[in-house]
Motif scaffolding. Structure first.
Motif: not given
Length: 215
Positions: A156, A188-189, A191-198
């Protein structure tokens, strides 16, 4: 480097040169800390695209380390890796590859084959091989580096994500669209679990969409 990030380039250089001068006067010209200061200054010049100046500092630091240590030393590996980076940015890919291989051998001997430095050198070798058109060899080296990073830091961490993105780019350029999509989806997965979207996460999502792998 903080000053450099703020755009105060001349002041940043003056601080780097001052640190080097202090090290020389207080420790002597052949001290390892002088070599470290030269390494830092070389990195500064590399970031500014001043490659001749960077190489001069790295090579001076390398000479100091080799005079001080009969056995291989991790600082020698770092200087060799940095020289390889300069060669790579100059387009001297064969020379860069040679330096990265020397650095990897030293890091494996001094820090161990599972060290972060060994992984970084292995990744550098992989990228150089890919740039030289040796796709299979390059991807094999890069995947080995990614495996080390996973074992060291877990799946992660941001370093693993960065390696996944780089490997995805490499696979895309090699024509392995499916492999590229797999790398980008995993990134992408994470980032998604880390709450990062930008930022980079948004770039990954856009890249996936272009490849037909967006979700």
């Amino acid at each position: 480097l903080v000053l450099q990030a703020q755009g105060r380039v001349a002041e940043s250089l003056a601080m780097q040169e001052k640190a080097l001068d202090i090290s020389r006067r207080t420790l002597g010209s052949d001290h390892d800390d002088v070599a470290r200061s030269l390494c830092s200054l070389g990195l500064w010049y590399t970031q500014q695209g001043m490659f001749a100046e960077a190489l001069a500092r790295y090579e001076e630091g390398l000479s100091i380390v080799r005079r001080n240590h009969a056995e291989r030393n991790a600082l020698e590996g770092k200087l060799l890796a940095n020289i390889g980076t300069v060669y790579s940015r100059q387009g001297k890919l064969e020379d860069a590859l040679g330096m990265f291989k020397k650095a990897l051998r030293i890091f494996r001997k001094t820090l161990g084959p599972e060290s972060e430095e060994a992984a970084a050198s292995q990744a550098n070798i992989g990228v150089a091989l890919l740039q030289l058109g040796k796709v299979d060899e390059g991807l094999e080296m890069f995947e080995g580096a990614l495996g080390i990073m996973r074992r060291m830091l877990g799946d992660e961490c941001q370093e693993v994500v960065a390696h996944l993105c780089t490997m995805g780019d490499c696979k895309k350029k090699a024509g392995d669209v499916g492999g590229a999509i797999e790398c980008f989806r995993e990134a992408q997965s994470i980032y998604g679990r880390s709450g990062v979207s930008d930022g980079v996460a948004a770039d990954v999502a856009a890249g996936l969409a272009r490849l037909g792998g967006g979700v």
